[in-house]
Design a protein around this motif. Structure first.
Motif, PDB file in Angstrom:
ATOM      1  N   ILE A  28      37.642  70.270  29.480  1.00 57.01           N
ATOM      2  CA  ILE A  28      37.976  68.886  29.147  1.00 57.01           C
ATOM      3  C   ILE A  28      36.737  68.046  29.426  1.00 57.01           C
ATOM      4  CG2 ILE A  28      39.447  66.910  29.685  1.00 57.01           C
ATOM      5  CD1 ILE A  28      41.021  69.210  28.499  1.00 57.01           C
ATOM      6  N   ARG A  29      36.381  67.198  28.463  1.00 60.61           N
ATOM      7  CA  ARG A  29      35.252  66.291  28.644  1.00 60.61           C
ATOM      8  C   ARG A  29      35.768  64.856  28.574  1.00 60.61           C
ATOM      9  NH1 ARG A  29      31.331  66.970  24.264  1.00 60.61           N
ATOM     10  NH2 ARG A  29      33.193  67.245  23.021  1.00 60.61           N
ATOM     11  N   LEU A  30      35.283  64.022  29.476  1.00 60.15           N
ATOM     12  CA  LEU A  30      35.661  62.603  29.532  1.00 60.15           C
ATOM     13  C   LEU A  30      34.400  61.759  29.488  1.00 60.15           C
ATOM     14  CD1 LEU A  30      38.047  63.033  32.545  1.00 60.15           C
ATOM     15  CD2 LEU A  30      38.788  62.582  30.210  1.00 60.15           C
ATOM     16  N   ARG A  31      34.492  60.614  28.808  1.00 59.75           N
ATOM     17  CA  ARG A  31      33.364  59.685  28.796  1.00 59.75           C
ATOM     18  C   ARG A  31      33.870  58.265  28.589  1.00 59.75           C
ATOM     19  NH1 ARG A  31      30.476  60.802  22.906  1.00 59.75           N
ATOM     20  NH2 ARG A  31      32.135  59.841  21.645  1.00 59.75           N
ATOM     21  N   GLU A  32      33.073  57.305  28.993  1.00 57.64           N
ATOM     22  CA  GLU A  32      33.330  55.894  28.723  1.00 57.64           C
ATOM     23  C   GLU A  32      32.778  55.591  27.340  1.00 57.64           C
ATOM     24  OE1 GLU A  32      34.506  53.039  30.116  1.00 57.64           O
ATOM     25  OE2 GLU A  32      35.332  54.031  31.863  1.00 57.64           O
ATOM     26  N   SER A  33      33.523  54.841  26.549  1.00 52.32           N
ATOM     27  CA  SER A  33      33.061  54.549  25.200  1.00 52.32           C
ATOM     28  C   SER A  33      31.785  53.727  25.184  1.00 52.32           C
ATOM     29  CB  SER A  33      34.152  53.833  24.406  1.00 52.32           C
ATOM     30  OG  SER A  33      34.542  52.648  25.068  1.00 52.32           O
ATOM     31  N   ASP A  34      31.547  52.915  26.224  1.00 53.55           N
ATOM     32  CA  ASP A  34      30.330  52.100  26.242  1.00 53.55           C
ATOM     33  C   ASP A  34      29.130  52.839  26.823  1.00 53.55           C
ATOM     34  OD1 ASP A  34      31.303  52.071  28.826  1.00 53.55           O
ATOM     35  OD2 ASP A  34      30.943  49.947  29.151  1.00 53.55           O
ATOM     36  N   GLU A  35      29.335  54.070  27.361  1.00 53.19           N
ATOM     37  CA  GLU A  35      28.241  54.918  27.845  1.00 53.19           C
ATOM     38  C   GLU A  35      28.488  56.354  27.389  1.00 53.19           C
ATOM     39  OE1 GLU A  35      26.572  54.591  31.736  1.00 53.19           O
ATOM     40  OE2 GLU A  35      27.727  52.762  32.107  1.00 53.19           O
ATOM     41  N   PRO A  36      28.392  56.607  26.087  1.00 49.16           N
ATOM     42  CA  PRO A  36      28.758  57.926  25.560  1.00 49.16           C
ATOM     43  C   PRO A  36      27.859  59.069  26.009  1.00 49.16           C
ATOM     44  CG  PRO A  36      27.792  56.570  23.841  1.00 49.16           C
ATOM     45  CD  PRO A  36      27.985  55.682  25.041  1.00 49.16           C
ATOM     46  N   GLY A  37      26.705  58.769  26.569  1.00 43.23           N
ATOM     47  CA  GLY A  37      25.820  59.825  27.032  1.00 43.23           C
ATOM     48  C   GLY A  37      26.194  60.386  28.390  1.00 43.23           C
ATOM     49  N   VAL A  38      27.070  59.702  29.113  1.00 42.86           N
ATOM     50  CA  VAL A  38      27.515  60.155  30.432  1.00 42.86           C
ATOM     51  C   VAL A  38      28.858  60.858  30.255  1.00 42.86           C
ATOM     52  CG1 VAL A  38      28.161  59.464  32.756  1.00 42.86           C
ATOM     53  CG2 VAL A  38      26.327  58.240  31.551  1.00 42.86           C
ATOM     54  N   VAL A  39      28.866  62.156  30.453  1.00 41.22           N
ATOM     55  CA  VAL A  39      30.064  62.966  30.208  1.00 41.22           C
ATOM     56  C   VAL A  39      30.442  63.710  31.479  1.00 41.22           C
ATOM     57  CG1 VAL A  39      31.043  64.848  28.840  1.00 41.22           C
ATOM     58  CG2 VAL A  39      29.441  63.243  27.781  1.00 41.22           C
ATOM     59  N   ILE A  40      31.724  63.656  31.834  1.00 41.12           N
ATOM     60  CA  ILE A  40      32.275  64.407  32.964  1.00 41.12           C
ATOM     61  C   ILE A  40      33.029  65.597  32.389  1.00 41.12           C
ATOM     62  CG2 ILE A  40      33.928  64.365  34.868  1.00 41.12           C
ATOM     63  CD1 ILE A  40      33.384  61.347  35.077  1.00 41.12           C
ATOM     64  N   ARG A  41      32.783  66.765  32.931  1.00 36.61           N
ATOM     65  CA  ARG A  41      33.481  67.976  32.483  1.00 36.61           C
ATOM     66  C   ARG A  41      34.415  68.451  33.591  1.00 36.61           C
ATOM     67  NH1 ARG A  41      28.594  67.620  30.414  1.00 36.61           N
ATOM     68  NH2 ARG A  41      28.206  68.241  28.266  1.00 36.61           N
ATOM     69  N   THR A  42      35.597  68.905  33.179  1.00 40.89           N
ATOM     70  CA  THR A  42      36.574  69.394  34.141  1.00 40.89           C
ATOM     71  C   THR A  42      37.475  70.411  33.455  1.00 40.89           C
ATOM     72  OG1 THR A  42      38.187  68.718  35.819  1.00 40.89           O
ATOM     73  CG2 THR A  42      38.279  67.555  33.714  1.00 40.89           C
ATOM     74  N   THR A  43      38.391  70.966  34.216  1.00 40.25           N
ATOM     75  CA  THR A  43      39.363  71.910  33.667  1.00 40.25           C
ATOM     76  C   THR A  43      40.680  71.189  33.415  1.00 40.25           C
ATOM     77  OG1 THR A  43      40.200  72.529  35.838  1.00 40.25           O
ATOM     78  CG2 THR A  43      38.329  73.809  34.962  1.00 40.25           C
ATOM     79  N   PRO A  44      41.523  71.735  32.547  1.00 42.23           N
ATOM     80  CA  PRO A  44      42.827  71.109  32.327  1.00 42.23           C
ATOM     81  C   PRO A  44      43.647  70.975  33.609  1.00 42.23           C
ATOM     82  CG  PRO A  44      42.377  72.669  30.573  1.00 42.23           C
ATOM     83  CD  PRO A  44      41.285  72.848  31.608  1.00 42.23           C
ATOM     84  N   SER A  45      43.597  71.981  34.489  1.00 46.89           N
ATOM     85  CA  SER A  45      44.394  71.895  35.720  1.00 46.89           C
ATOM     86  C   SER A  45      43.860  70.821  36.668  1.00 46.89           C
ATOM     87  CB  SER A  45      44.456  73.252  36.424  1.00 46.89           C
ATOM     88  OG  SER A  45      43.163  73.696  36.756  1.00 46.89           O
ATOM     89  N   ASN A  46      42.553  70.663  36.756  1.00 42.74           N
ATOM     90  CA  ASN A  46      41.998  69.610  37.603  1.00 42.74           C
ATOM     91  C   ASN A  46      42.291  68.218  37.049  1.00 42.74           C
ATOM     92  OD1 ASN A  46      40.977  71.366  39.509  1.00 42.74           O
ATOM     93  ND2 ASN A  46      38.926  71.393  38.637  1.00 42.74           N
TER      94      ASN A  46
END
Length: 59
Positions: A28-46
């Protein structure tokens, strides 16, 4: 990579104040729309654990 999705609560595609999410190969990848270059990666369970904690105001 999977395509980015945002919540219907974010006010549409022009709104730059939301979190976007994408899933690919079990990551799973998450990011803020106003900073699309900063991406957090995690697992579905986390991510599920974080959402549960936020719902009960533990975090």
């Amino acid at each position: 990579m999977g395509s980015w999705q945002r919540s219907s609560y974010s006010g549409g595609m022009d709104n730059q104040e939301c979190v976007e999410v994408s899933r690919n190969d079990g990551v799973i990848r998450l990011r803020e729309s106003d900073e699309p270059g900063v991406v957090i990666r995690t697992t579905p369970s986390n991510l599920a654990a974080l959402i549960r904690a936020v719902k009960v105001k533990v975090v």
